[in-house]
Design a protein around this motif. Structure first.
Motif, PDB file in Angstrom:
ATOM      1  N   ALA A   1       0.973  -1.002   0.175  1.00 27.83           N
ATOM      2  CA  ALA A   1       0.074   0.243   0.282  1.00 27.83           C
ATOM      3  C   ALA A   1       0.469   0.910  -0.201  1.00 27.83           C
ATOM      4  N   ALA A   2       0.460   2.262  -0.572  1.00 34.97           N
ATOM      5  CA  ALA A   2       0.513   3.636  -0.218  1.00 34.97           C
ATOM      6  C   ALA A   2       0.705   4.484   0.167  1.00 34.97           C
ATOM      7  N   VAL A   3       1.435   5.045   0.707  1.00 32.80           N
ATOM      8  CA  VAL A   3       1.157   5.828   2.024  1.00 32.80           C
ATOM      9  C   VAL A   3       1.302   7.736   1.926  1.00 32.80           C
ATOM     10  N   ILE A   4      -0.087   8.148   1.423  1.00 26.91           N
ATOM     11  CA  ILE A   4      -0.238   9.169   2.126  1.00 26.91           C
ATOM     12  C   ILE A   4      -0.278  10.336   3.363  1.00 26.91           C
ATOM     13  N   VAL A   5       0.825  10.894   3.516  1.00 25.99           N
ATOM     14  CA  VAL A   5       0.433  11.614   4.765  1.00 25.99           C
ATOM     15  C   VAL A   5       0.023  13.584   5.105  1.00 25.99           C
ATOM     16  N   THR A   6      -1.048  13.496   5.228  1.00 26.75           N
ATOM     17  CA  THR A   6      -1.709  14.707   5.311  1.00 26.75           C
ATOM     18  C   THR A   6      -1.836  15.137   6.601  1.00 26.75           C
ATOM     19  N   GLY A   7      -1.591  16.640   6.410  1.00 29.69           N
ATOM     20  CA  GLY A   7      -1.735  17.711   7.730  1.00 29.69           C
ATOM     21  C   GLY A   7      -0.566  18.105   8.378  1.00 29.69           C
ATOM     22  N   LEU A   8       0.445  17.536   7.406  1.00 21.83           N
ATOM     23  CA  LEU A   8       1.788  17.178   8.681  1.00 21.83           C
ATOM     24  C   LEU A   8       2.277  19.199   8.778  1.00 21.83           C
ATOM     25  N   SER A   9       2.587  19.164  10.156  1.00 25.23           N
ATOM     26  CA  SER A   9       2.141  20.172  11.198  1.00 25.23           C
ATOM     27  C   SER A   9       3.882  20.799  11.139  1.00 25.23           C
ATOM     28  N   SER A  10       4.413  22.231  11.198  1.00 25.79           N
ATOM     29  CA  SER A  10       5.650  21.984  11.070  1.00 25.79           C
ATOM     30  C   SER A  10       6.310  21.847  12.272  1.00 25.79           C
ATOM     31  N   GLU A  11       5.698  21.963  13.439  1.00 25.56           N
ATOM     32  CA  GLU A  11       6.606  21.351  14.313  1.00 25.56           C
ATOM     33  C   GLU A  11       7.028  19.430  14.573  1.00 25.56           C
ATOM     34  N   ILE A  12       5.807  19.106  14.055  1.00 34.28           N
ATOM     35  CA  ILE A  12       6.308  17.307  14.025  1.00 34.28           C
ATOM     36  C   ILE A  12       6.585  17.039  12.435  1.00 34.28           C
ATOM     37  N   ALA A  13       7.045  18.310  11.292  1.00 34.12           N
ATOM     38  CA  ALA A  13       8.484  17.879  10.139  1.00 34.12           C
ATOM     39  C   ALA A  13       9.372  18.383  11.038  1.00 34.12           C
ATOM     40  N   GLN A  14       9.385  19.288  12.317  1.00 23.87           N
ATOM     41  CA  GLN A  14      10.973  19.132  13.067  1.00 23.87           C
ATOM     42  C   GLN A  14      10.576  18.006  13.464  1.00 23.87           C
ATOM     43  N   THR A  15      10.499  17.626  14.056  1.00 22.98           N
ATOM     44  CA  THR A  15      10.409  16.028  14.566  1.00 22.98           C
ATOM     45  C   THR A  15      10.673  15.356  14.314  1.00 22.98           C
ATOM     46  N   LEU A  16       9.835  14.795  12.449  1.00 24.81           N
ATOM     47  CA  LEU A  16      10.909  14.138  11.846  1.00 24.81           C
ATOM     48  C   LEU A  16      12.178  14.003  11.389  1.00 24.81           C
ATOM     49  N   VAL A  17      12.537  15.538  10.944  1.00 25.40           N
ATOM     50  CA  VAL A  17      13.539  15.577  10.253  1.00 25.40           C
ATOM     51  C   VAL A  17      15.051  15.294  11.099  1.00 25.40           C
ATOM     52  N   ASN A  18      14.250  15.299  13.350  1.00 24.23           N
ATOM     53  CA  ASN A  18      15.506  15.418  13.641  1.00 24.23           C
ATOM     54  C   ASN A  18      16.196  14.323  14.034  1.00 24.23           C
ATOM     55  N   ILE A  19      14.860  13.267  14.087  1.00 21.86           N
ATOM     56  CA  ILE A  19      15.338  11.432  14.440  1.00 21.86           C
ATOM     57  C   ILE A  19      16.111  10.926  12.115  1.00 21.86           C
ATOM     58  N   GLY A  20      16.075  12.008  11.547  1.00 21.81           N
ATOM     59  CA  GLY A  20      16.655  11.756  10.214  1.00 21.81           C
ATOM     60  C   GLY A  20      16.057  10.977   9.219  1.00 21.81           C
ATOM     61  N   VAL A  21      14.266  11.255   9.209  1.00 24.02           N
ATOM     62  CA  VAL A  21      13.471  11.140   7.904  1.00 24.02           C
ATOM     63  C   VAL A  21      13.878  12.053   7.305  1.00 24.02           C
ATOM     64  N   GLU A  22      13.908  11.644   5.767  1.00 25.79           N
ATOM     65  CA  GLU A  22      14.045  12.509   4.415  1.00 25.79           C
ATOM     66  C   GLU A  22      12.832  12.852   4.390  1.00 25.79           C
ATOM     67  N   LEU A  23      11.732  13.956   4.233  1.00 24.14           N
ATOM     68  CA  LEU A  23      10.685  14.680   4.057  1.00 24.14           C
ATOM     69  C   LEU A  23      10.216  14.086   3.021  1.00 24.14           C
ATOM     70  N   ALA A  24      11.759  14.513   1.972  1.00 22.31           N
ATOM     71  CA  ALA A  24      11.118  13.997   0.474  1.00 22.31           C
ATOM     72  C   ALA A  24      11.204  13.106   0.138  1.00 22.31           C
ATOM     73  N   LYS A  25      11.572  12.267   0.678  1.00 22.75           N
ATOM     74  CA  LYS A  25      11.167  10.263   0.523  1.00 22.75           C
ATOM     75  C   LYS A  25       9.600   9.913   0.929  1.00 22.75           C
ATOM     76  N   MET A  26       8.517  11.111   1.975  1.00 22.87           N
ATOM     77  CA  MET A  26       7.324  10.610   2.637  1.00 22.87           C
ATOM     78  C   MET A  26       6.525  11.639   0.947  1.00 22.87           C
ATOM     79  N   ASN A  27       5.766  10.556   0.650  1.00 21.86           N
ATOM     80  CA  ASN A  27       4.130  11.095   0.418  1.00 21.86           C
ATOM     81  C   ASN A  27       3.620  11.959   1.450  1.00 21.86           C
ATOM     82  N   THR A  28       3.963  13.365   1.491  1.00 24.81           N
ATOM     83  CA  THR A  28       3.181  14.269   2.288  1.00 24.81           C
ATOM     84  C   THR A  28       2.358  15.205   1.124  1.00 24.81           C
TER      85      THR A  28
END
Length: 283
Positions: free
Chosen positions: A226-253
């Protein structure tokens, strides 16, 4: 001196010979003590009869398996009625008191002491069996209710064939994160979903542990096809994801849920058509 087995047989015979009076006295004491108030007098007497019979049978055989099964069955019936643990312990102690008073009235001191020596260990074990059975069943009921509440708080919605939406609202702790992952993966398997939209608009913030779990959920869904699309990503949560090393470019948002649904429909081959807003007729 008579062996314990003979004394127990005499005790059991006495309890069976006088069962009608003893049951009635016990039920009267339960009502007087205002226990099992969620039940009617008829229900209390019916349960007193069944519990009394099981109690005496356990004394007669020395086997407590049937008593354990009855305690679980009793708990299943009365817990939904709002009966509390102290009420169950109270009625068992009242029965013990009623039976002890009956023994005091029947036997003289010397025989009475030997009867009580034989009776009390078994009575204590029965009381513990009933109380533990009730507590275990109550704990099981609480866990089931908590699971049901968690499932209601994270519903997986099937909006069309092969498309699921998981709207998440409120605070997410590690336990809830695990529960929503399990629920989503089950839904993907059962519906053979190809696209999942996870909407976190209603989540104000999440710590690094929960954010990492979100990433793992996305990966697990992908492994199930299943392909996953994440919606409603806030700036705070985006920053948390970046801090744990997630490349947001690879996440379909996608910015919002509507946009996420439209992208999901395109992935499924549906044509998304935006109709122009209707305008009023000019006189």
């Amino acid at each position: 001196m008579e062996p314990t087995a003979i004394l127990m047989r005499k005790l059991v015979a006495h309890l069976r010979d006088n069962q009608t009076e003893l049951r009635q006295e016990w039920a009267r004491r339960i009502l007087e003590a205002r226990l099992l108030t969620a039940m009617t007098e008829e229900e209390i007497f019916a349960e007193a009869t069944s519990l009394y019979d099981n109690y005496v049978e356990a004394l007669a055989t020395g086997a407590f398996e049937d008593m354990q099964a009855y305690a679980r069955n009793l708990s299943e019936r009365i817990i939904p009625r709002g009966v509390e643990t102290d009420e169950v312990v109270g009625i068992v102690l009242l029965l013990r008191d009623v039976l002890a008073r009956s023994l005091f009235a029947k036997y003289h001191t010397e025989v009475l002491n030997r009867i009580l020596d034989a009776y009390e260990p078994a009575a204590n074990r029965i009381a513990i069996t009933v109380a533990v059975g009730f507590v275990q069943e109550r704990e099981r009921t609480i866990v089931e209710q908590q699971e049901a509440i968690r499932e209601l708080s994270t519903p997986v919605l099937r909006v069309r064939d092969r498309l699921l939406i998981l709207p998440i609202i409120g605070a997410i702790d590690p336990q809830r994160a695990r529960q929503l992952t399990e629920q989503l993966l089950r839904a993907i398997r059962s519906s053979r979903a190809r696209v999942v939209v996870i909407d976190i608009t209603g989540v104000a913030a999440m710590d690094s542990s929960v954010a990492n779990h979100l990433v793992q959920t996305v990966e697990a869904a992908r492994l199930l096809g299943a392909a996953v699309i994440v919606t409603g990503l806030s700036s705070e949560i985006a920053q948390t994801l970046v801090n744990i090393g997630v490349e947001l470019a690879k996440m379909n948002t996608v910015g919002d849920l509507q946009g996420g649904i439209e992208q999901a429909e395109r992935l499924l081959g549906y044509k998304v058509v935006h109709e122009p807003a209707a305008t009023g007729a000019v006189a």
